[in-house]
Design a protein around this motif. Sequence first.
Motif, PDB file in Angstrom:
ATOM      1  N   ARG A   4     -13.541  13.689   3.012  1.00 41.43           N
ATOM      2  CA  ARG A   4     -13.436  12.319   2.475  1.00 41.43           C
ATOM      3  C   ARG A   4     -11.879  11.828   2.405  1.00 41.43           C
ATOM      4  O   ARG A   4     -11.283  10.875   2.751  1.00 41.43           O
ATOM      5  CB  ARG A   4     -14.110  12.038   1.313  1.00 41.43           C
ATOM      6  N   ALA A   5     -10.977  13.036   1.734  1.00 38.11           N
ATOM      7  CA  ALA A   5      -9.793  12.819   1.414  1.00 38.11           C
ATOM      8  C   ALA A   5      -8.930  12.866   2.833  1.00 38.11           C
ATOM      9  O   ALA A   5      -8.046  11.931   2.988  1.00 38.11           O
ATOM     10  CB  ALA A   5      -9.218  13.754   0.471  1.00 38.11           C
ATOM     11  N   GLN A   6      -9.397  13.569   3.797  1.00 36.08           N
ATOM     12  CA  GLN A   6      -8.886  13.521   5.057  1.00 36.08           C
ATOM     13  C   GLN A   6      -8.947  12.172   5.917  1.00 36.08           C
ATOM     14  O   GLN A   6      -8.107  11.727   6.365  1.00 36.08           O
ATOM     15  CB  GLN A   6      -9.195  14.786   5.844  1.00 36.08           C
ATOM     16  N   GLU A   7     -10.159  11.842   5.799  1.00 27.44           N
ATOM     17  CA  GLU A   7     -10.505  10.418   6.396  1.00 27.44           C
ATOM     18  C   GLU A   7      -9.664   9.496   5.624  1.00 27.44           C
ATOM     19  O   GLU A   7      -9.199   8.442   6.369  1.00 27.44           O
ATOM     20  CB  GLU A   7     -11.913  10.100   6.143  1.00 27.44           C
ATOM     21  N   TYR A   8      -9.648   9.087   4.245  1.00 26.36           N
ATOM     22  CA  TYR A   8      -8.514   8.249   3.476  1.00 26.36           C
ATOM     23  C   TYR A   8      -7.251   8.403   4.380  1.00 26.36           C
ATOM     24  O   TYR A   8      -6.536   7.508   4.535  1.00 26.36           O
ATOM     25  CB  TYR A   8      -8.676   8.345   2.203  1.00 26.36           C
ATOM     26  N   PHE A  11      -6.864   6.951   7.618  1.00 25.39           N
ATOM     27  CA  PHE A  11      -6.932   5.681   7.606  1.00 25.39           C
ATOM     28  C   PHE A  11      -5.489   4.996   7.169  1.00 25.39           C
ATOM     29  O   PHE A  11      -4.938   3.961   7.739  1.00 25.39           O
ATOM     30  CB  PHE A  11      -8.201   4.840   6.705  1.00 25.39           C
ATOM     31  N   TRP A  12      -5.185   5.528   5.984  1.00 26.60           N
ATOM     32  CA  TRP A  12      -3.987   4.835   5.244  1.00 26.60           C
ATOM     33  C   TRP A  12      -2.760   5.228   6.167  1.00 26.60           C
ATOM     34  O   TRP A  12      -1.761   4.466   6.234  1.00 26.60           O
ATOM     35  CB  TRP A  12      -3.618   5.472   3.965  1.00 26.60           C
ATOM     36  N   ARG A  13      -2.552   6.266   6.948  1.00 26.42           N
ATOM     37  CA  ARG A  13      -1.824   6.745   7.873  1.00 26.42           C
ATOM     38  C   ARG A  13      -1.702   5.444   9.180  1.00 26.42           C
ATOM     39  O   ARG A  13      -0.579   4.871   9.511  1.00 26.42           O
ATOM     40  CB  ARG A  13      -1.642   7.966   8.628  1.00 26.42           C
ATOM     41  N   GLY A  14      -2.801   5.026   9.480  1.00 22.25           N
ATOM     42  CA  GLY A  14      -2.921   4.078  10.589  1.00 22.25           C
ATOM     43  C   GLY A  14      -2.446   2.605   9.868  1.00 22.25           C
ATOM     44  O   GLY A  14      -1.630   1.976  10.555  1.00 22.25           O
ATOM     45  N   PHE A  15      -2.878   2.616   8.656  1.00 21.99           N
ATOM     46  CA  PHE A  15      -2.363   1.335   7.993  1.00 21.99           C
ATOM     47  C   PHE A  15      -0.887   1.239   7.663  1.00 21.99           C
ATOM     48  O   PHE A  15      -0.250   0.102   7.861  1.00 21.99           O
ATOM     49  CB  PHE A  15      -3.093   1.263   6.669  1.00 21.99           C
ATOM     50  N   PRO A  24       7.557  -4.851   8.147  1.00 22.45           N
ATOM     51  CA  PRO A  24       8.612  -3.774   7.888  1.00 22.45           C
ATOM     52  C   PRO A  24       9.447  -4.057   6.419  1.00 22.45           C
ATOM     53  O   PRO A  24       9.951  -3.217   5.638  1.00 22.45           O
ATOM     54  CB  PRO A  24       9.667  -3.781   8.834  1.00 22.45           C
ATOM     55  N   LYS A  25       9.191  -5.297   5.877  1.00 16.63           N
ATOM     56  CA  LYS A  25      10.100  -5.596   4.607  1.00 16.63           C
ATOM     57  C   LYS A  25       9.464  -4.738   3.299  1.00 16.63           C
ATOM     58  O   LYS A  25      10.013  -4.708   2.314  1.00 16.63           O
ATOM     59  CB  LYS A  25      10.034  -7.234   4.093  1.00 16.63           C
ATOM     60  N   TYR A  26       8.137  -4.457   3.613  1.00 17.07           N
ATOM     61  CA  TYR A  26       7.547  -3.641   2.341  1.00 17.07           C
ATOM     62  C   TYR A  26       7.790  -2.091   2.456  1.00 17.07           C
ATOM     63  O   TYR A  26       7.533  -1.443   3.724  1.00 17.07           O
ATOM     64  CB  TYR A  26       5.885  -3.807   2.449  1.00 17.07           C
ATOM     65  N   SER A  27       8.195  -1.545   1.622  1.00 18.09           N
ATOM     66  CA  SER A  27       8.340  -0.162   1.601  1.00 18.09           C
ATOM     67  C   SER A  27       6.975   0.695   1.492  1.00 18.09           C
ATOM     68  O   SER A  27       5.973  -0.011   0.861  1.00 18.09           O
ATOM     69  CB  SER A  27       9.114   0.380   0.338  1.00 18.09           C
ATOM     70  N   GLN A  28       6.942   1.505   2.177  1.00 16.48           N
ATOM     71  CA  GLN A  28       5.658   2.289   1.753  1.00 16.48           C
ATOM     72  C   GLN A  28       5.380   3.680   1.171  1.00 16.48           C
ATOM     73  O   GLN A  28       6.654   4.405   1.243  1.00 16.48           O
ATOM     74  CB  GLN A  28       5.137   2.565   3.427  1.00 16.48           C
ATOM     75  N   ARG A  29       4.410   3.877   0.511  1.00 19.13           N
ATOM     76  CA  ARG A  29       4.507   5.435  -0.286  1.00 19.13           C
ATOM     77  C   ARG A  29       3.753   6.274   0.851  1.00 19.13           C
ATOM     78  O   ARG A  29       3.041   5.718   2.049  1.00 19.13           O
ATOM     79  CB  ARG A  29       3.530   5.066  -1.426  1.00 19.13           C
ATOM     80  N   SER A  30       3.622   7.628   0.463  1.00 21.07           N
ATOM     81  CA  SER A  30       2.519   8.298   1.378  1.00 21.07           C
ATOM     82  C   SER A  30       1.411   7.935   1.344  1.00 21.07           C
ATOM     83  O   SER A  30       0.990   7.390   0.515  1.00 21.07           O
ATOM     84  CB  SER A  30       2.771   9.950   0.819  1.00 21.07           C
ATOM     85  N   PRO A  31       0.571   8.362   2.555  1.00 23.52           N
ATOM     86  CA  PRO A  31      -0.853   7.985   2.562  1.00 23.52           C
ATOM     87  C   PRO A  31      -1.712   8.396   1.526  1.00 23.52           C
ATOM     88  O   PRO A  31      -1.478   9.702   1.083  1.00 23.52           O
ATOM     89  CB  PRO A  31      -1.363   8.635   3.780  1.00 23.52           C
ATOM     90  N   SER A  32      -2.833   7.470   0.872  1.00 20.73           N
ATOM     91  CA  SER A  32      -3.406   8.110  -0.046  1.00 20.73           C
ATOM     92  C   SER A  32      -4.250   9.075   0.051  1.00 20.73           C
ATOM     93  O   SER A  32      -4.816   8.716   1.421  1.00 20.73           O
ATOM     94  CB  SER A  32      -3.980   6.804  -0.832  1.00 20.73           C
ATOM     95  N   LYS A  33      -4.760   9.766  -0.631  1.00 24.06           N
ATOM     96  CA  LYS A  33      -6.081  10.736  -0.385  1.00 24.06           C
ATOM     97  C   LYS A  33      -7.333  10.219  -0.961  1.00 24.06           C
ATOM     98  O   LYS A  33      -8.301  10.768  -0.906  1.00 24.06           O
ATOM     99  CB  LYS A  33      -5.625  11.997  -1.095  1.00 24.06           C
TER     100      LYS A  33
END
Length: 155
Positions: A4-8, A11-15, A24-33
Motif C-alpha cells: 500500500r505504501a508503495q502504491e501511494y 501515485f504521489w510521484r505521478g502527482f 511549477p510555482k508550488y514547491s513539492q515534498r517527497s512523495p508520501s507513503k
Amino acid sequence: MSLRAQEYQKFWRGFITYMKKHYPKYSQRSPSKNDRQIVPPDWFGGYIRIAAGISRPKENRMQVDVTLNNSKSRELTKEWYRRLLAEREQIEKELGLRKLDWKERKDDPESHIVVYAYAPPEEKYWDEQFAWLAETIDKFHKVFEPRIKALPAAL
C-alpha cells in the motif's frame, strides 16, 4: 515498505510530476507513503496547510483540504476556524464549490475544510485525478491564502 505504501508513493510521484509541469510555482515534498500529500506553502509554521488526499481502496475518493492544527494553542486554532467559517459563503462562491465539508473537531485543536470527489482506483484514471487535485489545490491556495495571512498569529 508495504504494498500500500508503495502504491501511494507511485501515485504521489505521478502527482508531483504533474504539479511540476502544470503548477511549477508550488514547491513539492517527497512523495508520501500514506494517503496525504501536503502541497506547500504552509502558514504559521505549518499549523495551517493544504493537502491532497486519496482514500483507497475502501472509499475510492480523493480530497483537497485545509488543515488547521496548532497543537500549542487549541483556542487559536478554533479562532482561525471560526473566522474562516464566518466567510463560508464567500469562500465557497470564490472556489466555485458548494460541497465543502467544514469539520470542526470539538475535542481537539484540529479542524478541516474539505472537498471530495470520486476517484476510481485504476491507474488509467490517475491523470484525471492529478488534474482535479492540482486544479483544486490551486483554487484553495488562491482563495484561502489571503484569508490565512490575515488571521492572528496569537490571541
